[in-house]
Enzyme design. Structure first.
Site, short mmCIF file in Angstrom:
data_model
loop_
_atom_site.label_atom_id
_atom_site.label_comp_id
_atom_site.label_asym_id
_atom_site.label_seq_id
_atom_site.Cartn_x
_atom_site.Cartn_y
_atom_site.Cartn_z
N ARG A 10 6.12 -9.59 -10.65
CA ARG A 10 5.12 -10.39 -9.93
C ARG A 10 4.75 -11.58 -10.84
O ARG A 10 5.28 -12.66 -10.65
CB ARG A 10 3.91 -9.50 -9.58
CG ARG A 10 2.91 -10.15 -8.68
CD ARG A 10 1.87 -9.15 -8.17
NE ARG A 10 1.01 -8.62 -9.23
CZ ARG A 10 -0.01 -7.76 -9.01
NH1 ARG A 10 -0.29 -7.37 -7.77
NH2 ARG A 10 -0.74 -7.31 -10.00
N LYS A 66 -12.44 -8.47 -8.14
CA LYS A 66 -11.77 -9.48 -7.31
C LYS A 66 -12.03 -9.19 -5.82
O LYS A 66 -12.48 -8.10 -5.47
CB LYS A 66 -10.27 -9.45 -7.60
CG LYS A 66 -9.58 -8.12 -7.25
CD LYS A 66 -8.17 -8.06 -7.82
CE LYS A 66 -7.51 -6.72 -7.48
NZ LYS A 66 -6.23 -6.55 -8.18
N TYR A 69 -10.03 -2.81 27.05
CA TYR A 69 -8.86 -3.61 27.44
C TYR A 69 -7.62 -2.74 27.61
O TYR A 69 -7.35 -1.87 26.78
CB TYR A 69 -8.55 -4.65 26.35
CG TYR A 69 -9.60 -5.72 26.21
CD1 TYR A 69 -9.88 -6.59 27.25
CD2 TYR A 69 -10.28 -5.88 25.00
CE1 TYR A 69 -10.83 -7.60 27.10
CE2 TYR A 69 -11.21 -6.88 24.84
CZ TYR A 69 -11.49 -7.74 25.90
OH TYR A 69 -12.41 -8.73 25.74
N CYS A 98 -12.34 -3.75 20.31
CA CYS A 98 -12.43 -5.15 20.71
C CYS A 98 -12.82 -5.99 19.48
O CYS A 98 -13.05 -5.46 18.40
CB CYS A 98 -13.48 -5.34 21.80
SG CYS A 98 -13.29 -4.20 23.18
N MET A 99 -12.96 -7.29 19.69
CA MET A 99 -13.30 -8.15 18.55
C MET A 99 -14.68 -7.81 17.97
O MET A 99 -14.85 -7.76 16.75
CB MET A 99 -13.27 -9.63 18.97
CG MET A 99 -13.48 -10.58 17.80
SD MET A 99 -13.51 -12.31 18.28
CE MET A 99 -11.82 -12.64 18.66
N ASP A 100 -15.64 -7.54 18.86
CA ASP A 100 -17.03 -7.38 18.42
C ASP A 100 -17.63 -6.03 18.76
O ASP A 100 -18.78 -5.77 18.42
CB ASP A 100 -17.90 -8.46 19.06
CG ASP A 100 -17.20 -9.80 19.06
OD1 ASP A 100 -16.88 -10.28 17.96
OD2 ASP A 100 -16.93 -10.34 20.15
N ARG A 126 -8.67 -1.56 -16.78
CA ARG A 126 -9.10 -2.53 -15.76
C ARG A 126 -9.30 -1.89 -14.40
O ARG A 126 -8.70 -2.31 -13.41
CB ARG A 126 -8.03 -3.63 -15.62
CG ARG A 126 -7.50 -4.23 -16.91
CD ARG A 126 -6.55 -5.39 -16.62
NE ARG A 126 -5.40 -5.01 -15.83
CZ ARG A 126 -4.19 -4.72 -16.33
NH1 ARG A 126 -3.97 -4.79 -17.63
NH2 ARG A 126 -3.20 -4.39 -15.52
N HIS A 150 1.17 -4.72 -16.11
CA HIS A 150 0.66 -4.01 -14.94
C HIS A 150 1.73 -3.03 -14.47
O HIS A 150 2.90 -3.39 -14.38
CB HIS A 150 0.33 -5.03 -13.84
CG HIS A 150 -0.49 -4.50 -12.72
ND1 HIS A 150 -1.73 -3.92 -12.90
CD2 HIS A 150 -0.27 -4.47 -11.38
CE1 HIS A 150 -2.24 -3.56 -11.72
NE2 HIS A 150 -1.37 -3.88 -10.79
C1 LIG Z 1 -6.31 -5.36 -8.84
C2 LIG Z 1 -5.86 -5.16 -10.24
C3 LIG Z 1 -6.39 -4.11 -11.01
C4 LIG Z 1 -7.28 -3.02 -10.44
O1 LIG Z 1 -6.48 -2.12 -9.70
P1 LIG Z 1 -7.06 -0.76 -9.05
O2 LIG Z 1 -5.85 -0.07 -8.54
O3 LIG Z 1 -7.96 -1.20 -7.94
O4 LIG Z 1 -7.78 -0.03 -10.10
C5 LIG Z 1 -6.04 -4.07 -12.35
N1 LIG Z 1 -5.20 -4.98 -12.90
C6 LIG Z 1 -4.65 -5.98 -12.17
C7 LIG Z 1 -3.74 -6.95 -12.83
C8 LIG Z 1 -4.95 -6.10 -10.82
O5 LIG Z 1 -4.40 -7.08 -10.10
#
Ligand SMILES: *Cc1c(COP(=O)(O)O)cnc(C)c1O
Length: 376
Positions: A134, A36, A268, A315-317, A224, A164
């Protein structure tokens, strides 16, 4: 590309990390690579192709848009969307053969309608809320109704159920006191309840990187990982024996070098004032590239292997670093950010600590303006 500011992405390190994580898993446990947020800033397509090549089984993203991007790149592997379903995306989920997280009857209804309209089944994973608060179905009765609806719907395929953990990165402790263990039990109880209704759930999963490294009891049928693929340990308390190698480093080059006299300030707001003659290098990278402004007068880069502190405000850049003590420094010299060993002062982990944030956030902040350069 003319400006020499890059995110260098070492796919050899990525492959190493996939193998290192797989070595923690029993042979029957699948690895779903979390890609993601543009693979935590590393580039979703390139990272997906590599992890699949070296043994990841499936992919996961946060949004339907992210999944479609991978499909458009020709990736045909199973992809799970972790996020809630926008009802308007139901048809895209079906047409792109994406696996969608569901936790309400209306999610299932929308996907079933879309699937029926296309004459294709839609594959879903039910999210169970065991304490994160969540996403997910939380209540026993609601869960039974949800699983039953999916089970009975000819257009929906129940692929999996997952939860999770909120705190799987916390120090290992007595299981009786562990929130992760309490969540695991709640997950198992919910699954048993569903199984008792005669509903089979092929794939159970619960662990991100921390759960994966914490203990095999949290692996279930699939894990995951995200951050660990990219080379960072999710917790300082365990899993350090698993060798993970940072995949990304930011590289830029000195575009100006000059000396300032005592009393002169840099950038700045004049937040850095020289107390002696100093040598200052200007780097073409700033907060628009994702270097947090909070690193002003706090962070460091590496030039010729020597630590060069950031002086004045980012700075920005652009930003300035102190190179007084670096012999032979020259315009064009490479400056490295987010590379090097933990404790060097210029690793991503050090920067995250200095900013009181996590490695994840700094990776995600690296903006599109920074060209990703891959090495095999
Ligand atoms: C982002 C996410 C993960 C991966 O988490 P890490 O801590 O980066 O390994 C796994 N499961 C869900 C539901 C997530 O949102």
């Amino acid at each position: 590309m003319w400006r020499e500011t890059y995110a260098k992405i070492d796919l050899t390190c990525l492959a190493h990390n996939v193998r290192a994580l797989k070595s923690c898993l029993a042979p029957n446990v699948k690895l779903m690579a979390t890609v993601k947020a543009n693979a935590y800033g590393h580039g979703a397509v390139a990272i997906s192709l590599k992890v699949l090549e070296v043994g990841a089984d499936q992919l996961a993203v946060a949004t339907v848009e992210e999944a479609v991007q991978l499909r458009d790149a020709g990736i045909t592997t199973d992809i799970l969307v972790y996020g809630a379903l926008p009802i308007e995306a139901a048809d895209a989920v079906v047409s792109h053969h994406i696996m969608q997280t569901v936790f309400t009857l209306s999610d299932c209804f929308a996907l079933s309608q879309a699937a029926k309209a296309r004459g294709e089944r839609c594959r879903v994973h039910v999210k169970i809320d065991t304490g994160m608060n969540r996403l997910g179905v939380k209540d026993d009765e609601e869960a039974v109704a949800l699983f039953t609806m999916i089970h009975d719907d000819p257009w929906l395929d129940l692929v999996g159920a997952y939860t999770h953990f909120t705190s799987s990165d916390e120090p290992l402790c007595d299981l009786a006191l562990s929130e992760t263990e309490r969540q695991r039990q709640r997950f198992i109880d919910m699954i048993s309840l569903i199984k008792a209704k005669g509903i089979a759930i092929p794939v159970l999963h619960a662990s991100s990187s921390a759960g994966l490294l914490r203990d095999a009891r949290y692996h279930f049928d699939m894990v995951r990982p995200g951050i660990s693929l990219y080379g960072y340990h999710p917790s300082p308390y365990f899993g350090q024996d698993v060798d993970l190698r940072p995949v990304l480093s930011l590289e830029t080059h000195i575009v100006r070098l000059h000396s300032i006299a005592p009393g002169e300030a840099v950038s700045y707001g004049r937040t850095f004032i020289a107390t002696k003659m100093e040598r200052i290098a200007t780097l073409p990278i700033g907060y628009a590239d994702g270097v947090p402004r909070g690193l002003s007068n706090v962070g460091s880069v590496s030039i010729r292997g020597v630590k060069a502190p950031i002086v004045g405000r980012v700075c920005m850049d652009q930003m300035m670093v102190l190179v007084t003590d670096i012999p032979d420094v020259q315009v064009g010299d490479k400056a490295l950010l987010y590379g090097g060993d933990v404790g060097s002062g210029f690793s991503l982990t050090d920067a995250a600590q200095q900013l009181d944030t996590i490695t994840y956030e700094l990776l995600c902040r690296i903006s599109d303006r920074v060209k990703r350069v891959y090495s095999q």
